[in-house]
Design a protein around this motif. Structure first.
Motif, PDB file in Angstrom:
ATOM      1  N   ILE A   1      88.255  39.103  46.232  1.00  0.00           N
ATOM      2  CA  ILE A   1      86.911  38.846  46.774  1.00  0.00           C
ATOM      3  C   ILE A   1      85.903  39.934  46.412  1.00  0.00           C
ATOM      4  O   ILE A   1      84.709  39.715  46.507  1.00  0.00           O
ATOM      5  CB  ILE A   1      86.950  38.678  48.312  1.00  0.00           C
ATOM      6  N   ALA A   2      86.385  41.122  46.017  1.00  0.00           N
ATOM      7  CA  ALA A   2      85.442  42.206  45.719  1.00  0.00           C
ATOM      8  C   ALA A   2      86.109  43.233  44.817  1.00  0.00           C
ATOM      9  O   ALA A   2      87.336  43.285  44.702  1.00  0.00           O
ATOM     10  CB  ALA A   2      84.984  42.875  47.015  1.00  0.00           C
ATOM     11  N   ARG A   3      85.260  44.051  44.225  1.00  0.00           N
ATOM     12  CA  ARG A   3      85.743  45.156  43.416  1.00  0.00           C
ATOM     13  C   ARG A   3      85.020  46.416  43.879  1.00  0.00           C
ATOM     14  O   ARG A   3      83.800  46.410  44.008  1.00  0.00           O
ATOM     15  CB  ARG A   3      85.479  44.890  41.931  1.00  0.00           C
ATOM     16  N   VAL A   4      85.766  47.463  44.134  1.00  0.00           N
ATOM     17  CA  VAL A   4      85.194  48.745  44.546  1.00  0.00           C
ATOM     18  C   VAL A   4      85.356  49.690  43.364  1.00  0.00           C
ATOM     19  O   VAL A   4      86.475  49.994  42.950  1.00  0.00           O
ATOM     20  CB  VAL A   4      85.908  49.307  45.800  1.00  0.00           C
ATOM     21  N   THR A   5      84.232  50.122  42.811  1.00  0.00           N
ATOM     22  CA  THR A   5      84.248  50.981  41.631  1.00  0.00           C
ATOM     23  C   THR A   5      83.326  52.169  41.834  1.00  0.00           C
ATOM     24  O   THR A   5      82.375  52.101  42.623  1.00  0.00           O
ATOM     25  CB  THR A   5      83.773  50.218  40.373  1.00  0.00           C
ATOM     26  N   PRO A   6      83.557  53.248  41.108  1.00  0.00           N
ATOM     27  CA  PRO A   6      82.639  54.390  41.205  1.00  0.00           C
ATOM     28  C   PRO A   6      81.279  54.028  40.588  1.00  0.00           C
ATOM     29  O   PRO A   6      81.198  53.188  39.677  1.00  0.00           O
ATOM     30  CB  PRO A   6      83.318  55.484  40.390  1.00  0.00           C
ATOM     31  N   VAL A   7      80.225  54.651  41.074  1.00  0.00           N
ATOM     32  CA  VAL A   7      78.897  54.456  40.517  1.00  0.00           C
ATOM     33  C   VAL A   7      78.791  55.337  39.272  1.00  0.00           C
ATOM     34  O   VAL A   7      79.041  56.537  39.346  1.00  0.00           O
ATOM     35  CB  VAL A   7      77.810  54.834  41.547  1.00  0.00           C
ATOM     36  N   PRO A   8      78.434  54.767  38.124  1.00  0.00           N
ATOM     37  CA  PRO A   8      78.314  55.577  36.908  1.00  0.00           C
ATOM     38  C   PRO A   8      77.200  56.614  37.037  1.00  0.00           C
ATOM     39  O   PRO A   8      76.205  56.394  37.733  1.00  0.00           O
ATOM     40  CB  PRO A   8      77.974  54.563  35.816  1.00  0.00           C
ATOM     41  N   ALA A   9      77.359  57.741  36.361  1.00  0.00           N
ATOM     42  CA  ALA A   9      76.375  58.828  36.435  1.00  0.00           C
ATOM     43  C   ALA A   9      75.000  58.372  35.948  1.00  0.00           C
ATOM     44  O   ALA A   9      73.977  58.812  36.467  1.00  0.00           O
ATOM     45  CB  ALA A   9      76.856  60.015  35.621  1.00  0.00           C
ATOM     46  N   GLU A  10      74.960  57.485  34.958  1.00  0.00           N
ATOM     47  CA  GLU A  10      73.678  57.036  34.404  1.00  0.00           C
ATOM     48  C   GLU A  10      73.094  55.853  35.172  1.00  0.00           C
ATOM     49  O   GLU A  10      72.160  55.202  34.712  1.00  0.00           O
ATOM     50  CB  GLU A  10      73.822  56.692  32.923  1.00  0.00           C
ATOM     51  N   SER A  11      73.603  55.585  36.352  1.00  0.00           N
ATOM     52  CA  SER A  11      73.143  54.455  37.159  1.00  0.00           C
ATOM     53  C   SER A  11      71.719  54.679  37.642  1.00  0.00           C
ATOM     54  O   SER A  11      71.260  55.813  37.808  1.00  0.00           O
ATOM     55  CB  SER A  11      74.067  54.281  38.360  1.00  0.00           C
ATOM     56  N   ASP A  12      71.006  53.583  37.883  1.00  0.00           N
ATOM     57  CA  ASP A  12      69.655  53.677  38.425  1.00  0.00           C
ATOM     58  C   ASP A  12      69.667  53.732  39.956  1.00  0.00           C
ATOM     59  O   ASP A  12      68.612  53.753  40.576  1.00  0.00           O
ATOM     60  CB  ASP A  12      68.786  52.518  37.934  1.00  0.00           C
ATOM     61  N   LEU A  13      70.858  53.753  40.554  1.00  0.00           N
ATOM     62  CA  LEU A  13      70.944  53.888  42.005  1.00  0.00           C
ATOM     63  C   LEU A  13      70.573  55.318  42.383  1.00  0.00           C
ATOM     64  O   LEU A  13      71.000  56.271  41.744  1.00  0.00           O
ATOM     65  CB  LEU A  13      72.361  53.585  42.493  1.00  0.00           C
ATOM     66  N   ARG A  14      69.784  55.474  43.400  1.00  0.00           N
ATOM     67  CA  ARG A  14      69.410  56.802  43.837  1.00  0.00           C
ATOM     68  C   ARG A  14      69.235  56.814  45.350  1.00  0.00           C
ATOM     69  O   ARG A  14      69.039  55.767  45.962  1.00  0.00           O
ATOM     70  CB  ARG A  14      68.131  57.273  43.166  1.00  0.00           C
ATOM     71  N   CYS A  15      69.287  57.974  45.893  1.00  0.00           N
ATOM     72  CA  CYS A  15      69.104  58.145  47.331  1.00  0.00           C
ATOM     73  C   CYS A  15      67.614  58.325  47.597  1.00  0.00           C
ATOM     74  O   CYS A  15      67.007  59.296  47.151  1.00  0.00           O
ATOM     75  CB  CYS A  15      69.899  59.359  47.819  1.00  0.00           C
ATOM     76  N   VAL A  16      67.018  57.388  48.306  1.00  0.00           N
ATOM     77  CA  VAL A  16      65.594  57.464  48.598  1.00  0.00           C
ATOM     78  C   VAL A  16      65.319  58.530  49.647  1.00  0.00           C
ATOM     79  O   VAL A  16      64.408  59.337  49.515  1.00  0.00           O
ATOM     80  CB  VAL A  16      65.059  56.086  49.087  1.00  0.00           C
ATOM     81  N   ARG A  17      66.139  58.546  50.675  1.00  0.00           N
ATOM     82  CA  ARG A  17      65.971  59.529  51.737  1.00  0.00           C
ATOM     83  C   ARG A  17      67.349  59.894  52.248  1.00  0.00           C
ATOM     84  O   ARG A  17      68.012  59.082  52.893  1.00  0.00           O
ATOM     85  CB  ARG A  17      65.128  58.963  52.868  1.00  0.00           C
ATOM     86  N   PRO A  18      67.818  61.118  52.002  1.00  0.00           N
ATOM     87  CA  PRO A  18      69.150  61.484  52.466  1.00  0.00           C
ATOM     88  C   PRO A  18      69.223  61.494  53.987  1.00  0.00           C
ATOM     89  O   PRO A  18      68.221  61.746  54.668  1.00  0.00           O
ATOM     90  CB  PRO A  18      69.370  62.883  51.891  1.00  0.00           C
ATOM     91  N   ALA A  19      70.398  61.192  54.498  1.00  0.00           N
ATOM     92  CA  ALA A  19      70.601  61.192  55.948  1.00  0.00           C
ATOM     93  C   ALA A  19      70.454  62.602  56.483  1.00  0.00           C
ATOM     94  O   ALA A  19      70.970  63.553  55.908  1.00  0.00           O
ATOM     95  CB  ALA A  19      71.981  60.648  56.277  1.00  0.00           C
ATOM     96  N   GLN A  20      69.745  62.734  57.577  1.00  0.00           N
ATOM     97  CA  GLN A  20      69.561  64.025  58.231  1.00  0.00           C
ATOM     98  C   GLN A  20      69.687  63.841  59.729  1.00  0.00           C
ATOM     99  O   GLN A  20      69.259  62.819  60.263  1.00  0.00           O
ATOM    100  CB  GLN A  20      68.179  64.603  57.924  1.00  0.00           C
TER     101      GLN A  20
END
Length: 82
Positions: free
Chosen positions: A35-54
């Protein structure tokens, strides 16, 4: 790539996430059906942290409450009701 059940993912979440951080990929199954695949996020991914948890505020930053009556006096008053 390892195959794990949904239950294994739930029960061993921290261990599986550590393995994903190390580059391992998992296929998650429910009743034997993938039902799903769990994979690492590649370094060149466009995913980014908009606001880190604080944390909202650190406990040490909170203002100390100073009672107008000494604590010993309050306790003596409460003990007098026994």
């Amino acid at each position: 790539m390892r195959t794990i059940s949904q239950r294994e993912l739930r029960n061993d979440n921290a261990e599986i996430m550590r393995a994903v951080e190390q580059g391992e990929t998992f296929t998650v199954t429910r009743r034997g059906v993938p039902i799903a695949r769990v994979t690492p996020v590649p370094a060149e991914s466009d995913l980014r942290c908009v606001r880190p948890a604080q944390p909202e505020r650190r406990i040490t930053d909170r203002q100390r409450v100073v009672p107008s009556v000494p604590t010993a006096e309050l306790l003596d008053d409460l003990r007098g009701d026994r």
